[in-house]
Design an enzyme around this catalytic site. Structure first.
Site, PDB file in Angstrom:
ATOM      1  N   HIS A 196      -4.609 -42.729  51.901  1.00 53.81           N
ATOM      2  CA  HIS A 196      -5.416 -43.136  53.051  1.00 53.81           C
ATOM      3  C   HIS A 196      -4.932 -42.474  54.333  1.00 53.81           C
ATOM      4  O   HIS A 196      -5.717 -42.227  55.254  1.00 53.81           O
ATOM      5  CB  HIS A 196      -5.410 -44.657  53.189  1.00 53.81           C
ATOM      6  CG  HIS A 196      -6.380 -45.323  52.275  1.00 53.81           C
ATOM      7  ND1 HIS A 196      -6.119 -46.489  51.611  1.00 53.81           N
ATOM      8  CD2 HIS A 196      -7.641 -44.962  51.879  1.00 53.81           C
ATOM      9  CE1 HIS A 196      -7.161 -46.830  50.875  1.00 53.81           C
ATOM     10  NE2 HIS A 196      -8.085 -45.914  51.017  1.00 53.81           N
ATOM     11  N   ARG A 303     -16.684 -44.501  42.891  1.00 54.60           N
ATOM     12  CA  ARG A 303     -15.638 -45.117  42.073  1.00 54.60           C
ATOM     13  C   ARG A 303     -15.580 -46.608  42.394  1.00 54.60           C
ATOM     14  O   ARG A 303     -15.497 -46.988  43.561  1.00 54.60           O
ATOM     15  CB  ARG A 303     -14.287 -44.475  42.352  1.00 54.60           C
ATOM     16  CG  ARG A 303     -14.249 -42.971  42.120  1.00 54.60           C
ATOM     17  CD  ARG A 303     -12.869 -42.415  42.442  1.00 54.60           C
ATOM     18  NE  ARG A 303     -12.812 -40.977  42.243  1.00 54.60           N
ATOM     19  CZ  ARG A 303     -13.058 -40.082  43.203  1.00 54.60           C
ATOM     20  NH1 ARG A 303     -13.372 -40.483  44.418  1.00 54.60           N
ATOM     21  NH2 ARG A 303     -12.992 -38.793  42.946  1.00 54.60           N
ATOM     22  N   GLU A 438     -16.546 -36.231  29.461  1.00 56.50           N
ATOM     23  CA  GLU A 438     -15.153 -36.052  29.884  1.00 56.50           C
ATOM     24  C   GLU A 438     -14.208 -35.750  28.734  1.00 56.50           C
ATOM     25  O   GLU A 438     -13.029 -35.452  28.983  1.00 56.50           O
ATOM     26  CB  GLU A 438     -14.652 -37.318  30.589  1.00 56.50           C
ATOM     27  CG  GLU A 438     -15.431 -37.702  31.836  1.00 56.50           C
ATOM     28  CD  GLU A 438     -14.957 -39.013  32.410  1.00 56.50           C
ATOM     29  OE1 GLU A 438     -14.140 -38.982  33.340  1.00 56.50           O
ATOM     30  OE2 GLU A 438     -15.399 -40.075  31.914  1.00 56.50           O
ATOM     31  N   ASP A 462     -10.910 -34.863  33.833  1.00 54.02           N
ATOM     32  CA  ASP A 462     -10.460 -35.293  32.513  1.00 54.02           C
ATOM     33  C   ASP A 462     -10.820 -34.288  31.428  1.00 54.02           C
ATOM     34  O   ASP A 462     -10.039 -34.051  30.499  1.00 54.02           O
ATOM     35  CB  ASP A 462     -11.062 -36.662  32.159  1.00 54.02           C
ATOM     36  CG  ASP A 462     -10.203 -37.811  32.653  1.00 54.02           C
ATOM     37  OD1 ASP A 462      -9.019 -37.578  32.968  1.00 54.02           O
ATOM     38  OD2 ASP A 462     -10.709 -38.943  32.719  1.00 54.02           O
ATOM     39  N   ARG A 472      -1.954 -32.494  34.021  1.00 53.78           N
ATOM     40  CA  ARG A 472      -1.787 -31.767  35.282  1.00 53.78           C
ATOM     41  C   ARG A 472      -0.778 -32.421  36.204  1.00 53.78           C
ATOM     42  O   ARG A 472      -0.360 -31.848  37.200  1.00 53.78           O
ATOM     43  CB  ARG A 472      -3.131 -31.602  35.991  1.00 53.78           C
ATOM     44  CG  ARG A 472      -3.817 -32.879  36.374  1.00 53.78           C
ATOM     45  CD  ARG A 472      -5.111 -32.555  37.071  1.00 53.78           C
ATOM     46  NE  ARG A 472      -5.823 -33.757  37.446  1.00 53.78           N
ATOM     47  CZ  ARG A 472      -6.728 -33.788  38.392  1.00 53.78           C
ATOM     48  NH1 ARG A 472      -7.029 -32.704  39.060  1.00 53.78           N
ATOM     49  NH2 ARG A 472      -7.352 -34.906  38.678  1.00 53.78           N
ATOM     50  N   CYS A 509     -19.056 -33.851  38.674  1.00 55.27           N
ATOM     51  CA  CYS A 509     -18.424 -34.624  39.746  1.00 55.27           C
ATOM     52  C   CYS A 509     -16.906 -34.472  39.804  1.00 55.27           C
ATOM     53  O   CYS A 509     -16.243 -35.155  40.575  1.00 55.27           O
ATOM     54  CB  CYS A 509     -18.778 -36.103  39.608  1.00 55.27           C
ATOM     55  SG  CYS A 509     -18.208 -36.870  38.078  1.00 55.27           S
TER      56      CYS A 509
END
Length: 593
Positions: A196, A303, A438, A462, A472, A509
């Site tokens: 954030h 999300r 995915e 994914d 990763r 996405c």
């Protein structure tokens, strides 16, 4: 004698180039809590009283800061509201009180133990966006611990001069104080692009570099700095030649950013008429303002995990509905794509019956968890359907690996619709339903899956990880995580081809969608909708409006003949450098935010 400069490397967290003098702010230190056992009821009550007093003081301080931020930046008050919620969360409020009363621990040690438990829970979360939210919990923890041990809050903003803050870490609450101040940028030793603090810096357009090892030790107070938020470089004591070079680069980037942002609202249509939708990825209702600000055509990925994670109880249908309704109503008539819950039961901050898994990425998560915990799933679907009455909504299921999963999920949707009809609650009867591609199994089955859904959305984060067997987050193999790997490109083509036969549109996405290096190839492969970090949208739209579909298809055909990822990367990089030199210099930095 030539002046010697030094360079520190970090992670670019907010784009821009600034010069200024360093203000190295004092660190809280490790806030080590002294362990002490309590032996009497009187001692326990005294510790309870001390802990509650610290909570009350923290609440008062955060409320005051929230009200001050609300006057000028109302879209960011949610971050301070979140900290107020965390302050009374079960894990940072109820648990320390239990440890004081039942295990005879002093307030500092009880808080420390509770926080360590939360941090351990977050460390197991696969999604980097959600994992990064531990920063908010830590910010509240440090505020409370500072009050318990009598440590005064840091004074960050000096009354004079343009400065670059240098700190071990900065909380979102501290970052909100920078807007409109003399701070032109900041450097921290900790943090990442998705925290954030980084998101606030981007919103306030304050350049930032995070993850700079030993920044506090290496940078001297008052030392002249160049902060490059495009590359993650921090240049210490630059000479005049370096300053001239970066002043020119600063002016060029400012002009580039102004140009692409000004035209961000224009449609993303190629010169030969191929129309695409460029959408935004968001995770909080308060991020809606970024959708319009950067010219998004809607939301391609909302999300929904954060509300489940930040509450000390499972969110009710009404809480979920209000969350979704705010987003859908604010963006109407633009499309909002809501992804159903994409975490497992062991990730909730409230207590559940689930135990940690050896490999949570391959365990009970996403659609698997939802089909097992159907009450939770139905509650979320009811909220999504009810929100669909306030605008354009579509829903998509994550981590689909079989046709049976889609059929079961759709059957539950139909049952929920029947309930809403019986209750007289409005919803969109024709709300589109999609599957996220995915895992390799979904790619193999995409022709069958296309008969079951209204759209596909390729989640490349994914898909690349699973297809290449690459974690990763593991530094040993992270360099092998290659979006332009020949196997990945063939998977994308396979999905697009199978979907085209059934007339099913294909979106993307994952992070791959927002990188201008990948864009021409993705267009050439037939991806017609892209969703990304809002910051990347103006750059991506600019590329789309400048390249013909025929040209993109020719590129894709050439790339599909190549067998080496290095060869493909070199080819794509050379094209971007020749056709879009300014985007080659600056655009990928925006896309990577």
């Amino acid at each position: 004698m030539t002046k010697t400069y030094r360079i520190l490397q970090g992670i670019p967290a907010s784009p821009g180039i600034v010069m200024g003098r360093a203000r190295v702010v004092s660190d809280f230190g490790d806030l080590q809590a002294a362990f002490r056992l309590l032996y009497t009821d009187q001692e326990r009550q005294a510790e309870v009283t001390r802990f509650l007093a610290a909570v009350d003081q923290a609440q008062e301080d955060l409320t005051r800061l929230r009200d001050r931020v609300a006057a000028e930046f109302p879209e960011h008050t949610h971050l301070l509201e979140l900290h107020l919620l965390i302050l009374k969360d079960q894990m940072l409020y109820d648990e320390p009180l239990r440890l004081i009363r039942e295990e005879n621990l002093n307030a500092e040690w009880a808080l420390h133990r509770a926080y360590e438990r939360v941090r351990e829970l977050f460390s197991r979360i696969e999604d980097p966006y959600i994992r990064g939210r531990i920063q908010d919990v830590e910010s509240v923890y440090r505020r409370l611990m500072g009050l318990l041990i009598g440590q005064s809050p840091r004074r960050l903003i000096p009354p004079d001069g343009k400065i670059i803050l240098v700190a071990r870490d900065l909380s979102p609450a501290e970052t909100t104080q920078m807007a409109g101040s003399g701070v032109v940028g900041f450097v921290t030793e900790r943090g990442g692009r998705t925290t954030h603090t980084a998101i606030l810096a981007q919103s306030f357009e304050i350049p930032a570099v995070v993850g700079v090892d030993n920044a506090i030790r290496e940078i001297l107070p008052g030392e002249e700095l160049i902060l490059d938020g495009l590359t993650g470089r921090v240049i210490l004591s630059p000479d005049e030649a370096i300053l001239r070079q970066y002043r020119q680069r600063q002016a060029e980037f400012a002009a580039f950013r102004e140009e692409v942002t000004t035209n961000a609202g224009e449609p993303a249509v190629t010169p030969d008429g191929f129309a695409t939708r460029v959408m935004a990825n968001i995770e909080l209702p308060e991020e809606v303002h970024l959708v319009g600000r950067y010219g998004a055509d809607g939301v391609g990925l909302y999300r929904t995990e954060f509300l489940f994670l930040r509450l000390k109880h499972l969110p009710s249908e009404e809480e979920l509905f209000e969350d979704y309704r705010k987003v859908v109503a604010a963006l109407a008539p633009r499309l909002v794509t809501i992804r159903t819950l994409d975490i497992g039961g062991d990730k909730f901050l409230h207590r559940t019956d689930y135990v940690p898994e050896m490999n949570p990425a391959l365990g009970l998560r996403a659609i698997r968890f939802c089909l097992k915990e159907r009450d939770i799933f139905r509650r979320q679907l009811r909220a999504i359907l009810r929100a669909s009455a306030f605008g354009r909504v579509r829903v998509m299921f994550p981590l689909i690996s079989s046709v049976q999963e889609v059929r079961e999920a759709r059957q539950i949707i139909e049952e929920v619709k029947a309930e809403l009809r019986a209750e007289g609650l409005p919803y969109d009867e024709g709300m589109p339903v999609g599957a996220m591609i995915e895992v390799p199994a979904a790619v193999t089955l995409c022709q069958m899956l296309a008969r079951e859904v209204d759209f596909f959305s390729i989640g490349t984060n994914d898909l690349i990880q699973y297809a290449l067997a690459i974690d990763r987050g593991n530094k040993q193999v992270a360099a092998m995580y290659q979006p332009l790997h020949p196997a990945v490109l063939r998977m994308v083509l396979q999905v697009v081809t199978a979907a085209g036969v059934s007339g099913v549109p294909v979106a993307m996405c994952g992070e791959m969608a927002g990188d201008p290096l990948h864009l021409p190839i993705l267009l050439g492969l037939g991806v017609s909708e892209l969703s990304m970090n809002p910051l990347a949208i103006p750059v991506i739209k600019r590329v789309i409006r400048s390249i013909t579909l025929a040209e993109a298809q020719a590129m894709a055909s050439r790339v599909l003949e190549m067998v080496s990822v290095d060869e493909i990367n070199a080819f794509a990089t050379q094209f971007l450098k020749e056709r879009f030199p300014d985007i080659h210099r600056f655009g990928s930095a925006l896309a990577g935010m």
